[in-house]
Scaffold this motif. Structure first.
Motif, PDB file in Angstrom:
ATOM      1  N   ALA A 188      -2.612  -1.183   8.402  1.00 30.64           N
ATOM      2  CA  ALA A 188      -1.750  -2.160   7.725  1.00 30.64           C
ATOM      3  C   ALA A 188      -2.526  -3.026   6.734  1.00 30.64           C
ATOM      4  O   ALA A 188      -1.998  -3.394   5.669  1.00 30.64           O
ATOM      5  CB  ALA A 188      -1.062  -3.039   8.765  1.00 30.64           C
ATOM      6  N   ARG A 189      -3.764  -3.406   7.027  1.00 27.04           N
ATOM      7  CA  ARG A 189      -4.532  -4.294   6.157  1.00 27.04           C
ATOM      8  C   ARG A 189      -5.022  -3.609   4.885  1.00 27.04           C
ATOM      9  O   ARG A 189      -5.310  -4.275   3.896  1.00 27.04           O
ATOM     10  CB  ARG A 189      -5.728  -4.863   6.909  1.00 27.04           C
ATOM     11  CG  ARG A 189      -5.331  -5.797   8.058  1.00 27.04           C
ATOM     12  CD  ARG A 189      -6.558  -6.440   8.672  1.00 27.04           C
ATOM     13  NE  ARG A 189      -6.210  -7.394   9.719  1.00 27.04           N
ATOM     14  CZ  ARG A 189      -7.098  -8.128  10.396  1.00 27.04           C
ATOM     15  NH1 ARG A 189      -8.396  -8.000  10.125  1.00 27.04           N
ATOM     16  NH2 ARG A 189      -6.689  -8.961  11.328  1.00 27.04           N
ATOM     17  N   VAL A 190      -5.138  -2.266   4.922  1.00 31.49           N
ATOM     18  CA  VAL A 190      -5.661  -1.557   3.747  1.00 31.49           C
ATOM     19  C   VAL A 190      -4.602  -0.730   3.037  1.00 31.49           C
ATOM     20  O   VAL A 190      -4.821  -0.298   1.901  1.00 31.49           O
ATOM     21  CB  VAL A 190      -6.843  -0.653   4.158  1.00 31.49           C
ATOM     22  CG1 VAL A 190      -8.023  -1.481   4.603  1.00 31.49           C
ATOM     23  CG2 VAL A 190      -6.432   0.329   5.241  1.00 31.49           C
ATOM     24  N   LEU A 191      -3.454  -0.491   3.701  1.00 29.82           N
ATOM     25  CA  LEU A 191      -2.388   0.300   3.094  1.00 29.82           C
ATOM     26  C   LEU A 191      -1.075  -0.476   3.171  1.00 29.82           C
ATOM     27  O   LEU A 191      -0.356  -0.420   4.165  1.00 29.82           O
ATOM     28  CB  LEU A 191      -2.235   1.649   3.822  1.00 29.82           C
ATOM     29  CG  LEU A 191      -3.366   2.671   3.665  1.00 29.82           C
ATOM     30  CD1 LEU A 191      -3.072   3.905   4.501  1.00 29.82           C
ATOM     31  CD2 LEU A 191      -3.545   3.074   2.196  1.00 29.82           C
ATOM     32  N   PRO A 192      -0.755  -1.207   2.145  1.00 28.49           N
ATOM     33  CA  PRO A 192       0.499  -1.966   2.168  1.00 28.49           C
ATOM     34  C   PRO A 192       1.738  -1.068   2.081  1.00 28.49           C
ATOM     35  O   PRO A 192       2.820  -1.466   2.480  1.00 28.49           O
ATOM     36  CB  PRO A 192       0.389  -2.875   0.935  1.00 28.49           C
ATOM     37  CG  PRO A 192      -0.595  -2.191   0.038  1.00 28.49           C
ATOM     38  CD  PRO A 192      -1.550  -1.473   0.907  1.00 28.49           C
ATOM     39  N   ASP A 193       1.570   0.161   1.535  1.00 28.84           N
ATOM     40  CA  ASP A 193       2.704   1.072   1.378  1.00 28.84           C
ATOM     41  C   ASP A 193       3.089   1.646   2.740  1.00 28.84           C
ATOM     42  O   ASP A 193       2.282   2.291   3.425  1.00 28.84           O
ATOM     43  CB  ASP A 193       2.323   2.207   0.418  1.00 28.84           C
ATOM     44  CG  ASP A 193       3.539   3.043   0.013  1.00 28.84           C
ATOM     45  OD1 ASP A 193       4.435   3.232   0.856  1.00 28.84           O
ATOM     46  OD2 ASP A 193       3.574   3.510  -1.141  1.00 28.84           O
ATOM     47  N   ALA A 194       4.339   1.454   3.177  1.00 33.17           N
ATOM     48  CA  ALA A 194       4.814   1.913   4.483  1.00 33.17           C
ATOM     49  C   ALA A 194       4.795   3.440   4.569  1.00 33.17           C
ATOM     50  O   ALA A 194       4.501   4.006   5.634  1.00 33.17           O
ATOM     51  CB  ALA A 194       6.220   1.388   4.748  1.00 33.17           C
ATOM     52  N   ALA A 195       5.082   4.131   3.463  1.00 30.94           N
ATOM     53  CA  ALA A 195       5.098   5.598   3.480  1.00 30.94           C
ATOM     54  C   ALA A 195       3.697   6.162   3.726  1.00 30.94           C
ATOM     55  O   ALA A 195       3.510   7.132   4.477  1.00 30.94           O
ATOM     56  CB  ALA A 195       5.660   6.133   2.173  1.00 30.94           C
ATOM     57  N   LEU A 196       2.700   5.516   3.084  1.00 31.38           N
ATOM     58  CA  LEU A 196       1.322   5.969   3.292  1.00 31.38           C
ATOM     59  C   LEU A 196       0.870   5.710   4.733  1.00 31.38           C
ATOM     60  O   LEU A 196       0.166   6.516   5.339  1.00 31.38           O
ATOM     61  CB  LEU A 196       0.373   5.277   2.311  1.00 31.38           C
ATOM     62  CG  LEU A 196       0.494   5.699   0.842  1.00 31.38           C
ATOM     63  CD1 LEU A 196      -0.453   4.880  -0.022  1.00 31.38           C
ATOM     64  CD2 LEU A 196       0.178   7.193   0.697  1.00 31.38           C
ATOM     65  N   ARG A 197       1.289   4.550   5.281  1.00 32.53           N
ATOM     66  CA  ARG A 197       0.926   4.262   6.673  1.00 32.53           C
ATOM     67  C   ARG A 197       1.551   5.285   7.611  1.00 32.53           C
ATOM     68  O   ARG A 197       0.923   5.713   8.584  1.00 32.53           O
ATOM     69  CB  ARG A 197       1.386   2.853   7.059  1.00 32.53           C
ATOM     70  CG  ARG A 197       0.557   1.757   6.418  1.00 32.53           C
ATOM     71  CD  ARG A 197       0.722   0.446   7.183  1.00 32.53           C
ATOM     72  NE  ARG A 197       2.108   0.020   7.284  1.00 32.53           N
ATOM     73  CZ  ARG A 197       2.721  -0.733   6.364  1.00 32.53           C
ATOM     74  NH1 ARG A 197       2.060  -1.147   5.286  1.00 32.53           N
ATOM     75  NH2 ARG A 197       3.982  -1.088   6.530  1.00 32.53           N
TER      76      ARG A 197
END
Length: 532
Positions: free
Chosen positions: A461-470
């Motif tokens: 969550a701290r490095v990938l703000p994009d929900a799809a990428l997470r």
């Protein structure tokens, strides 16, 4: 073949030195064989090679090693044991030293081939130095037990010392200890000459010709067994071609030997009922013992553990092997071999069943007991089996020693490679099966799966703000965990298969003993009935 040299009694201190020399030679030869196998993943970086390329290091070593002892036995008889020992250790020191100057995979493969050639006489020398210390009545009991124990404990020892050697200098560091031991062995061989029988001209021109066919046949088979599970059997067409060449060469060798007046190997004796039973027993147990060589270590590698994290496990294996060797020294006597084999199979069954309950949370400390039992089983089995085979060959005459050697070498060296190949192949097939089963149950519409993916993706969550990428990262992590779980289930299946096969072997042995005892009982009753 000449008869063995007469026994010359030695003072206790000198006999102890010969035992020490045998141990040093066995450790030198064993480390050379196992250091590469124990560190296939760790040496890829220093040599700039892939895993499939590093596997060729083991294949190049085994290709000449599995058969060369057969010819060297006649060389030893013709040129004398002392000269043979001197030149053998000189060649071994020279080839071992070459490892220190290797820094690429191509030259490493060439050096490993010559290392397999140079190491062939070393196991024989370790065996002969151990037998030198004991009178004839103890050679096949105490001497054989100690010699086979030395050769058996090298596998955990090589994994035990590997981390420290790698820290000294990666690939080159692995062979610093072996080079030092080779120099120590050289000094011991020069200072402690073996009692040599008279030289006898035993090599015939056809021996060399037919040995070439045997060497190509066994060497090709060893290469196929070593690299097959990594390149995969049906993916590389050259594997089938190489295996066909091996079978063809062995067929030619058998036909030639059957039509010779003085054969290098007595094929008719080897195919007799007694020797086939003996070879089948050796081969079965060697295949089962691949559980330790490829099973537990491979299992923990799947979980991400390295040799340095399994130090205590290897110490337990080493200690149990030594304890089993001392047990053999005390109890191996003529007629007791079947009962010691029953104990060995029982230990193997118990250890394999314990390992078959492993999970992704299993760590080395949970396998101390099981692997200790399996290590003890390996050491318990070999000394009585070796004594039985050697005694059977000696009863037929010295010329049958070569035939016995080919049986023993084929079932141990080649059998070890084939056993590891079968184990790896079985694990791979079962992993694919369990992966497909797990994948069918992982569907995004399942709320439990969706929650698990979201939980794993939240770590980014701290490095990938994009929900799809997470979500994508969470799905990838879930796939990795599923693969790990499939591997664990596959290893459990393999451990269970080993236990089942060992149980079948134990049942067959018990039935065999029962039949023998029934025959002996009936034979004892006949004279009594006739007298009545």
């Amino acid at each position: 073949m000449p008869a063995p040299a007469p026994f010359v009694p030695k003072p206790v201190w000198l006999a102890a030195l010969y035992v020490f020399a045998s141990t040093a030679i066995a450790m030198t030869q064993g480390l050379g064989l196992n250091l590469i196998t124990a560190n296939l993943y760790q040496i890829q970086g220093p040599l700039g090679a892939t895993l499939n390329e590093t596997v060729w290091l083991s294949a190049a070593y085994l290709a000449p090693n599995v058969s060369l002892t057969l010819l060297l036995t006649k060389v030893r008889a013709q040129f004398g044991l002392r000269a043979f020992a001197t030149w053998a250790i000189v060649a071994f020191v020279a080839v071992t030293s070459l490892h220190l100057f290797v820094d690429d995979i191509q030259s490493a493969i060439v050096v490993r081939f010559f290392a397999g050639v140079a190491a062939s006489p070393m196991s024989s020398l370790a065996f002969l130095y151990m037998l030198e210390s004991f009178p004839p009545e103890r050679k096949m009991t105490v001497g054989v037990s100690l010699a086979m124990t030395n050769l058996s404990i090298v596998v955990p020892l090589s994994r035990l010392v590997s981390p420290s050697l790698l820290d000294l200098g990666d690939w080159n560091g692995l062979f610093l200890l072996e080079t030092a031991l080779a120099l120590v062995s050289f000094a011991l061989i020069k200072l402690l000459p073996l009692n040599s029988p008279p030289k006898t001209p035993v090599i015939e021109p056809m021996d060399v010709v037919n040995y070439a066919f045997i060497a190509v046949g066994l060497g090709s088979t060893a290469v196929v067994a070593t690299v097959g599970p990594f390149y995969w059997w049906f993916e590389a067409p050259w594997i089938g071609g190489l295996l066909a060449i091996g079978v063809a060469c062995l067929t030619v060798a058998v036909v030639v030997e059957l039509n010779r007046a003085n054969p290098l190997i007595d094929i008719r004796w080897i195919t007799s009922k007694e020797i086939l039973h003996f070879a089948g027993t050796l081969l079965l147990f060697r295949l089962l013992l691949s559980e330790q060589a490829s099973g537990a270590t491979g299992f923990f590698q799947v979980l991400g553990l390295k040799n340095e994290q399994m130090t205590t496990l290897y110490l337990v294996m080493l200690g149990s092997g030594l304890a089993a060797g001392l047990f053999c020294v005390c109890f191996v006597r003529p007629g007791r071999a079947p009962y010691i084999h029953i104990l060995a199979l029982s230990c193997l069954i118990a250890g394999s069943l314990m390992d078959a309950r492993a999970t992704v949370l299993t760590r080395p400390e949970q396998m101390y007991l099981s692997q200790g039992l399996i290590s003890a089983a390996g050491v318990l089995f070999l000394p009585p089996a070796m004594a039985i085979g050697f005694a059977s060959a000696m009863k037929k005459g010295m010329n049958y020693i070569l035939s016995f050697l080919i049986v023993f070498l084929t079932t141990q060296s080649l059998g070890g490679a084939v056993g590891s190949a079968i184990f790896r192949t079985f694990v791979t097939v079962r992993e694919k099966f369990h992966s497909s089963q797990i994948a069918e149950s992982v569907v995004l519409s399942d709320p439990i799966v969706a929650a698990r993916i979201a939980q794993l993706g939240a770590a980014y969550a701290r490095v990938l703000p994009d929900a799809a990428l997470r979500q994508a990262e969470g799905l990838a992590l879930l796939g990795t965990q599923a693969t790990t779980q499939a591997n664990v289930l596959a290893y459990n299946d393999a451990f269970l298969a080993v236990a089942v096969l060992a149980s079948i072997g134990l049942a067959a042995l018990l039935v065999h003993l029962t039949v023998l005892h029934m025959r002996a009982w009936r034979a004892a009753r006949r004279p009594a009935a006739a007298a009545a």
